[in-house]
Design an enzyme around this catalytic site. Structure first.
Site, PDB file in Angstrom:
ATOM      1  N   SER A  75     -10.695  -1.287  -0.425  1.00 19.20           N
ATOM      2  CA  SER A  75     -10.268  -2.613   0.071  1.00 19.20           C
ATOM      3  C   SER A  75      -9.807  -3.584  -1.008  1.00 19.20           C
ATOM      4  O   SER A  75      -9.403  -4.698  -0.695  1.00 19.20           O
ATOM      5  CB  SER A  75     -11.374  -3.310   0.888  1.00 19.20           C
ATOM      6  OG  SER A  75     -11.444  -2.757   2.180  1.00 19.20           O
ATOM      7  N   GLY A 120      -0.653   2.604  -2.072  1.00 14.57           N
ATOM      8  CA  GLY A 120      -1.803   2.537  -2.980  1.00 14.57           C
ATOM      9  C   GLY A 120      -2.443   3.896  -3.209  1.00 14.57           C
ATOM     10  O   GLY A 120      -1.766   4.922  -3.350  1.00 14.57           O
ATOM     11  N   VAL A 121      -3.750   3.883  -3.208  1.00 12.62           N
ATOM     12  CA  VAL A 121      -4.488   5.103  -3.520  1.00 12.62           C
ATOM     13  C   VAL A 121      -4.276   6.158  -2.431  1.00 12.62           C
ATOM     14  O   VAL A 121      -4.226   7.360  -2.696  1.00 12.62           O
ATOM     15  CB  VAL A 121      -5.983   4.763  -3.770  1.00 12.62           C
ATOM     16  CG1 VAL A 121      -6.707   4.420  -2.513  1.00 12.62           C
ATOM     17  CG2 VAL A 121      -6.674   5.889  -4.507  1.00 12.62           C
ATOM     18  N   ASP A 122      -4.109   5.699  -1.201  1.00 15.17           N
ATOM     19  CA  ASP A 122      -3.853   6.588  -0.064  1.00 15.17           C
ATOM     20  C   ASP A 122      -2.570   7.399  -0.305  1.00 15.17           C
ATOM     21  O   ASP A 122      -2.548   8.637  -0.182  1.00 15.17           O
ATOM     22  CB  ASP A 122      -3.705   5.697   1.192  1.00 15.17           C
ATOM     23  CG  ASP A 122      -3.814   6.483   2.479  1.00 15.17           C
ATOM     24  OD1 ASP A 122      -4.121   7.687   2.415  1.00 15.17           O
ATOM     25  OD2 ASP A 122      -3.591   5.885   3.561  1.00 15.17           O
ATOM     26  N   ASN A 136      -6.060   3.928   6.007  1.00 11.74           N
ATOM     27  CA  ASN A 136      -5.971   2.951   7.096  1.00 11.74           C
ATOM     28  C   ASN A 136      -6.352   3.656   8.399  1.00 11.74           C
ATOM     29  O   ASN A 136      -6.538   4.869   8.415  1.00 11.74           O
ATOM     30  CB  ASN A 136      -4.576   2.320   7.166  1.00 11.74           C
ATOM     31  CG  ASN A 136      -3.507   3.382   7.335  1.00 11.74           C
ATOM     32  OD1 ASN A 136      -3.619   4.265   8.187  1.00 11.74           O
ATOM     33  ND2 ASN A 136      -2.467   3.319   6.510  1.00 11.74           N
ATOM     34  N   ASP A 169      -7.016   8.082 -12.846  1.00 12.17           N
ATOM     35  CA  ASP A 169      -6.293   8.203 -11.588  1.00 12.17           C
ATOM     36  C   ASP A 169      -7.159   9.119 -10.729  1.00 12.17           C
ATOM     37  O   ASP A 169      -7.489  10.232 -11.139  1.00 12.17           O
ATOM     38  CB  ASP A 169      -4.931   8.843 -11.907  1.00 12.17           C
ATOM     39  CG  ASP A 169      -4.135   9.181 -10.662  1.00 12.17           C
ATOM     40  OD1 ASP A 169      -4.701   9.144  -9.555  1.00 12.17           O
ATOM     41  OD2 ASP A 169      -2.952   9.502 -10.820  1.00 12.17           O
TER      42      ASP A 169
HETATM   43  P1  ADP Z   1      -6.950  -0.901   0.166  1.00  9.26           P
HETATM   44  O1  ADP Z   1      -5.887  -0.869   1.206  1.00  9.26           O
HETATM   45  O2  ADP Z   1      -8.279  -0.359   0.652  1.00  9.26           O
HETATM   46  O3  ADP Z   1      -7.067  -2.210  -0.509  1.00  9.26           O
HETATM   47  P2  ADP Z   1      -5.398   0.196  -2.079  1.00  9.26           P
HETATM   48  O4  ADP Z   1      -4.962   1.602  -2.221  1.00  9.26           O
HETATM   49  O5  ADP Z   1      -4.346  -0.827  -1.905  1.00  9.26           O
HETATM   50  O6  ADP Z   1      -6.472   0.200  -0.875  1.00  9.26           O
HETATM   51  O7  ADP Z   1      -6.306  -0.213  -3.316  1.00  9.26           O
HETATM   52  C1  ADP Z   1      -7.628   0.169  -3.522  1.00  9.26           C
HETATM   53  C2  ADP Z   1      -7.891   0.278  -4.996  1.00  9.26           C
HETATM   54  O8  ADP Z   1      -7.443   1.535  -5.464  1.00  9.26           O
HETATM   55  C3  ADP Z   1      -7.171  -0.762  -5.833  1.00  9.26           C
HETATM   56  O9  ADP Z   1      -8.120  -1.346  -6.738  1.00  9.26           O
HETATM   57  C4  ADP Z   1      -6.118   0.023  -6.597  1.00  9.26           C
HETATM   58  O10 ADP Z   1      -5.898  -0.511  -7.901  1.00  9.26           O
HETATM   59  C5  ADP Z   1      -6.767   1.364  -6.693  1.00  9.26           C
HETATM   60  N1  ADP Z   1      -5.867   2.503  -6.884  1.00  9.26           N
HETATM   61  C6  ADP Z   1      -4.562   2.629  -6.589  1.00  9.26           C
HETATM   62  N2  ADP Z   1      -4.108   3.862  -6.924  1.00  9.26           N
HETATM   63  C7  ADP Z   1      -5.168   4.523  -7.466  1.00  9.26           C
HETATM   64  C8  ADP Z   1      -5.360   5.825  -8.028  1.00  9.26           C
HETATM   65  N3  ADP Z   1      -4.371   6.715  -8.106  1.00  9.26           N
HETATM   66  N4  ADP Z   1      -6.614   6.145  -8.481  1.00  9.26           N
HETATM   67  C9  ADP Z   1      -7.634   5.276  -8.401  1.00  9.26           C
HETATM   68  N5  ADP Z   1      -7.520   4.055  -7.889  1.00  9.26           N
HETATM   69  C10 ADP Z   1      -6.300   3.667  -7.428  1.00  9.26           C
END
Ligand code: ADP
Length: 323
Positions: free
Chosen positions: A116, A31-33, A23, A9
């Site tokens: 992305s 998501g990661v944001d 964004n 993570d």
């Molecule tokens: P985007 O909008 O750029 O596609 P996302 O957050 O939806 O961004 O996803 C980008 C990547 O980050 C995805 O492959 C997702 O599985 C991954 N992701 C989501 N949460 C985490 C986290 N806590 N740590 C690392 N990667 C993550």
């Protein structure tokens, strides 16, 4: 310094900077944001409010607040439509701009998510390839430890074609332990790999001298023969400078198998030469080991891109080469 693919993570990464797939508003999202904002606390959002957003393909930096990381680099990846709307150039730009910002802030360690590849819909195998290409190019000229953080195994995908090619190669070559015991011998169509060192040559004396050569001596000789600099060699091997110096200064240094193989890949050695180099470190390639078969797959195809090899090793749950 090297590039590593890790499963974790990103909010747990103890690095100088984590990169956020944000964004354009920079005011948080899913998501990661969302995970980064949640872990960093509201102060991160407060600082983000002062930044006036960020264009797709660009990056901005803030503090890391409650994260173990000192900084968060916010970059905005492209929304994937069909690949014909400049998505790749924009995604490459995200990695380049983020790395440049990290460098400007003297970051020695940086962790990226697969930008992305979540709700923005970029095909994961291609997103990973862009990440690896841009980061490895940057690392040829810069000293930094970069992690690509894969959140879950499902989020990780090398191309179907490569995966099935390798799987087939493993199937064709794998010697199952039980086969050995049942048959009392190794299957004839899948022998242990064994190559002779001695091609026809008049220079037998020189060859004989090489028998006594240590791993470290062979490594340095090969670097010279290939006309590489030390730095070119260890960077291409995904090995950090300190480890290389240790090997260089200790004639009897015994590297681990992944390290020895990383150098063989960096030097673009043939399978026979790879075997020779491994033997100097007390190892061999065998067909009862998936790791070895995957390495053999790449060498026999003349593909010496260590990052691609590591992608494949990762996909097959094997340890990685180099760092
Ligand atoms: P985007 O909008 O750029 O596609 P996302 O957050 O939806 O961004 O996803 C980008 C990547 O980050 C995805 O492959 C997702 O599985 C991954 N992701 C989501 N949460 C985490 C986290 N806590 N740590 C690392 N990667 C993550």
């Amino acid at each position: 310094m090297p590039l590593e693919i890790v499963r974790n993570d990103i909010t747990k990464m103890k690095v100088d900077a984590v990169v956020n797939a944000a964004n354009e508003s920079l005011l948080g999202g899913g998501g990661v944001d969302g995970a980064i904002h949640y872990a960093a606390g509201v102060e991160l959002l407060e600082e983000c409010r002062t930044l006036g957003g960020c264009k797709t393909g660009k990056a901005k930096i803030t503090g890391g607040y409650k994260l173990p990381a000192k900084y968060v680099i916010h970059t905005v990846g492209p929304i994937y439509e069909d690949g014909k709307h400049g998505e790749k150039a924009l995604l490459e730009s995200c990695y380049r701009e983020s790395l440049a910002l990290a460098k400007a802030h003297d970051c020695e360690t940086v962790a990226f998510p697969l930008i992305s590849s979540g709700v923005y819909g970029y095909p994961k195998d291609q997103a990973l390839k862009v990440a690896i290409d841009v980061i490895s190019e940057f690392l040829l000229k810069n000293e930094m430890m970069v992690y690509i953080v894969i959140f879950d195994k499902a989020a990780y995908k090398i191309s179907e074609k490569l995966f099935s090619d390798i799987a087939e190669y493993i199937d064709d070559n794998y010697v199952h332990e039980h086969t050995k015991y049942l048959c009392g011998s190794i299957r004839m169509n899948a022998p242990m790999i064994s190559y002779t060192n001695f091609e026809k040559t008049d220079d037998l004396a020189a060859k004989l001298r090489q028998i006594d050569e240590s791993f470290s001596q062979m490594l340095l000789r090969k670097i010279d023969e290939k006309g590489m600099t030390d730095a070119e060699c260890y960077k291409k091997a995904n090995i950090d400078r300190k480890l290389f110096s240790k090997i260089r200064s200790d004639i009897n240094y015994k590297p681990s198998k992944p390290t020895a193989l990383a150098f063989a890949i960096s030097l673009e050695l043939s399978l026979a030469e790879t075997e020779e180099m491994l033997r100097k470190a007390g190892f061999a390639l065998s067909h009862s080991n998936k790791f070895d078969i995957i390495i053999e797959y790449f060498i026999s195809r003349g593909n010496y891109n260590i990052f691609e090899i590591n992608e494949a090793l990762f996909a097959f749950d094997q340890s990685l080469l180099g760092a």
